[in-house]
Design an enzyme around this catalytic site. Structure first.
Site, mmCIF file in Angstrom:
data_model
loop_
_atom_site.group_PDB
_atom_site.id
_atom_site.type_symbol
_atom_site.label_atom_id
_atom_site.label_comp_id
_atom_site.label_asym_id
_atom_site.label_seq_id
_atom_site.Cartn_x
_atom_site.Cartn_y
_atom_site.Cartn_z
ATOM 1 N N HIS A 128 -2.057 -3.073 -6.807
ATOM 2 C CA HIS A 128 -2.509 -2.661 -5.447
ATOM 3 C C HIS A 128 -4.236 -2.868 -5.547
ATOM 4 C CE1 HIS A 128 -3.713 0.707 -2.355
ATOM 5 N NE2 HIS A 128 -3.371 -0.425 -1.736
ATOM 6 N N ASN B 59 -4.701 6.206 -1.654
ATOM 7 C CA ASN B 59 -4.220 6.634 -0.296
ATOM 8 C C ASN B 59 -3.476 7.883 -0.199
ATOM 9 O OD1 ASN B 59 -5.257 4.236 0.690
ATOM 10 N ND2 ASN B 59 -3.562 3.039 0.488
ATOM 11 N N SER C 41 0.863 -1.106 0.001
ATOM 12 C CA SER C 41 0.100 0.123 -0.021
ATOM 13 C C SER C 41 0.927 1.232 0.028
ATOM 14 C CB SER C 41 -0.891 0.088 1.305
ATOM 15 O OG SER C 41 -1.492 -1.032 1.398
ATOM 16 N N GLU D 141 -5.029 -0.800 -8.504
ATOM 17 C CA GLU D 141 -3.884 0.205 -9.201
ATOM 18 C C GLU D 141 -2.779 -0.570 -9.644
ATOM 19 O OE1 GLU D 141 -4.244 4.368 -6.580
ATOM 20 O OE2 GLU D 141 -3.555 2.699 -5.618
#
Ligand code: NAI
Length: 648
Positions: free
Chosen positions: A420, A470, A399, A432
């Site tokens: 991801h 994120n 992450s 991702e």
């Protein structure tokens, strides 16, 4: 190319449309249909069949035309022209008959569907309703509860179900055209009134509309169109066909100009562009994927792979961890089977569980989902390179770690990338794809193909802290905390974001996921020398308030309560860091937080971390619960967009 050809044999005309790839009812095709329909009475035929070449029946209106003024002939006029003919026309349906395509079929005197055909009204997914007679003819063709379901949920049904409900007359198992011709002949012998002239079934009990609204609100939360479709349908019982049809058209026209429909169309095109990228990649097909690490993410990713039909190997560090991972995965598969997604026994027969990298030696792709720690990641990738074939692709689900640092120790970084997934990985549609500078084009192409086969939407992200999603989440949370520091309560901020359309506000969501994860990242960054200021979340974590799992975080969760309760204890803890000032109202809070997301999005675009604004919108909608009908943070704050407080 001829869009429509007419062939006459044995007194029956067969009209075949061909407008690849999906026979969308674009303006030139509609014009050709109008001409062909008008010519039928003079053609010396007793009946006709309307069918399509290629993948399927008409897949609906041409969505690209929705942005401009409608050009006649409209689909509803074509359906009316079909009904007005002195001879029957039978729709011969294969593949998908959707939206305007199905509406055209309902203007026909009869319908025959091939066994594998699919029918439905997906308009509500674009913030629209069927506007070419779909609602008002469904009212006369179907039982009210079935009509309500079809027009308000957007679900597709198969040919058999369509026949059972009365949407089609016959299901063709052999030659579709022959069976459509046979029905056309029969209807020429014994005509029946068109759907518009048929009586309505008895009016349903008023409760039907309430339960239909509730069902639609679950599937299309915040979207206005399903309710409008139900209103138009319910109104059929108080009026004649023409008046009901005019009301249906007026409602459609209004929705077509709505902010919600513009946003939903934007997302539709963004998803389609992403899917095209996946299809066009032409990468090699992955045959034997494996997953290393069977915790929350590893088990979810393995479940997603099993659900897509792959044989899957899942490896853990120890026999005990492997047994726990198997149990976790079996739980996910059992839950998916319960929802009718797959046959649990069959799916699990494709699963192998083992220990360590050697268990993955036969895999052509390994997705790593072990602890988020650079030392652990480097060690497992070294072991994977030693165990797997040199051609195997090795990817990380990290992450926050820099994939370049994980790749640094690899002998074959060209076969490495970040992939991801989002939690729960068997449900969330977003992935991702994060290449490192050495990632080979072939590696990326194979991963695109995998994403497509998983039925997920891939977005390419460059390397930065948190990639696209994120990173924006961090700014969003920081801005939400700043509001609390300035005197807003967490409940006011959460309420504002729910009012905007999120299922959950930022503080409720943190309590759900646990405050410790972000805290640990901040600590790691501080340890590495980054200037990360102490924040409210740190104070709560230091006091042992990690969220739901500890009975409290931003909120309290008293024994047995699932709903967050505003917390005096949390308020006391954070008070020393707060400097109360003017507290903005809900709409201002939402506008400010979405504005922060968009500002981070623009920085991400400027740095080349994302390729296009719609990619950022997809990440937020598919990965972070941004309301789809708002179109994403970039779309709803674009130049010329209506002010956020009024959007929707
Ligand atoms: P987790 O702690 O639930 O699972 C990690 C698993 O890896 C454990 O079952 C552990 O036994 C296993 N493991 C550790 N060392 C191993 C080794 N040497 N060999 C084999 N297995 C080993 O963690 P989680 O949440 O599943 O996260 C895994 C990765 O996914 C992390 O990199 C995380 O950043 C990332 N991620 C997590 C998300 C989340 O929402 N939890 C979302 C997206 C990515």
């Amino acid at each position: 190319m001829t869009l429509l050809r007419t062939e006459i044999r044995d007194g029956i005309a067969v009209l075949t449309a061909e407008n690849p790839p999906v026979n969308a009812l674009s303006h030139p095709l509609r014009a050709a249909l109008a001409e062909a329909i008008a010519a039928l009475p003079g053609a010396g035929v007793r009946a006709a069949v309307l069918t399509c070449a290629g993948r399927g029946f008409f897949a609906g209106a041409d969505i690209r035309e929705f942005g401009a003024a409608p050009q006649p002939p409209a689909i509803h006029a074509l359906a009316a022209a079909l009904e007005a003919l002195p001879l029957p026309v039978v729709a011969a349906i294969h593949g998908a008959a959707l939206g305007g395509g199905l509406e055209l079929a309902l203007g026909c005197a009869g319908r025959v569907a091939a066994a594998g055909a699919e029918l439905g009204f997906p308009e509500v997914t674009l913030g629209l309703i069927p506007g070419s007679g779909g609602v008002v003819r469904s009212a006369r063709a179907l039982a009210p509860e079935e009509a309500a379901r079809l027009v308000s949920l957007g679900t597709r049904i198969g040919a058999e179900e369509a026949q059972r409900l009365g949407l089609v007359d016959r299901v063709a198992r052999g030659d579709l055209l022959a069976q459509a011709r046979a029905l056309a002949s029969e209807l020429a012998e014994s005509p029946r009134p068109p759907l518009s002239a048929r009586p309505l079934p008895p009016a349903p009990a008023p409760e039907l509309w309430q339960s239909a609204r509730a069902a639609a609100a679950k599937v299309h939360r915040g979207v206005e169109a399903p309710d409008v479709a139900l209103d138009v349908l319910a109104a059929c019982w108080g009026t004649d066909f023409e008046t009901a049809r005019a009301a249906e058209r007026a409602a459609f026209e209004r929705l077509r100009g709505s902010a919600q429909s513009a946003a939903l169309r934007h997302v539709f095109f963004a998803e389609r562009t992403a899917a095209k990228a996946a299809r066009a990649s032409g990468g090699p097909e992955i045959a034997r994927p494996g997953v290393l690490g069977g915790g929350t993410m590893g088990a979810g990713i393995a479940a997603a792979l099993l659900m897509a039909g792959y044989p899957v190997t899942l490896a853990e560090a120890t026999p005990e961890a492997a047994a726990a991972a198997r149990a976790r995965l079996e739980g996910l598969i059992a839950a998916a089977a319960k929802r009718g997604k797959l046959d649990a026994g069959e799916a699990l027969s494709r699963l192998t569980v083992g220990e360590g990298a050697p268990a993955l030696a036969a895999c052509d792709l390994v997705i790593e989902a072990v602890f988020e720690e650079i030392g652990v990641k480097r060690a497992v990738f070294a072991a994977l390179e030693a165990a797997c074939a040199p051609e195997a692709l090795l990817v990380t689900n990290t992450s926050y770690l820099d994939p370049r640092e994980i790749a640094a120790g690899l002998a074959r970084p060209e076969r490495f990338a970040g992939l991801h997934f989002f939690s729960p990985a068997q449900v969330m549609k977003l992935v991702e794809l994060v290449p490192v500078p050495q990632t080979a084009p072939g590696t990326e192409a194979a991963l695109w193909r995998l994403i497509g086969r998983l039925g997920k939407t891939g977005v390419r992200a460059g390397i930065c802290d948190g990639f696209i999603g994120n990173r924006i989440l961090r700014r969003y949370r920081a801005a939400a905390e700043a509001l609390v520091t300035a005197g807003a309560t967490p409940a006011a901020v959460d309420g504002a974001m729910r009012g905007f359309g999120f299922a959950m506000g930022p503080f409720e969501a943190q309590d759900m996921g646990g405050l410790d994860i972000a805290h640990a990242q901040r600590q790691a960054a501080r340890a590495a020398g980054a200037p990360v200021p102490r924040c409210l979340g740190d104070v709560l974590v230091e006091a042992g308030r990690l969220g739901r799992k500890t009975g409290g975080g931003w909120y309290d969760y008293p024994e047995g309560s699932r709903a967050p309760v505003p917390s005096k204890a949390a308020a006391r803890l954070i008070a020393p860091l707060c400097r109360p000032g003017t507290v903005p109202g809900a709409e201002e809070i939402a506008a400010r937080l979405v504005g922060e997301m968009a500002a981070e999005g623009r920085a991400i675009l400027d740095e080349g971390v994302a390729a296009a604004p719609q990619d950022i919108d997809l990440v937020e909608i598919l990965g972070y619960g941004f309301p789809r009908w708002r179109g994403g943070p970039m779309f709803c704050t674009r130049a010329g967009a209506p002010a956020l407080a009024r959007a929707g």
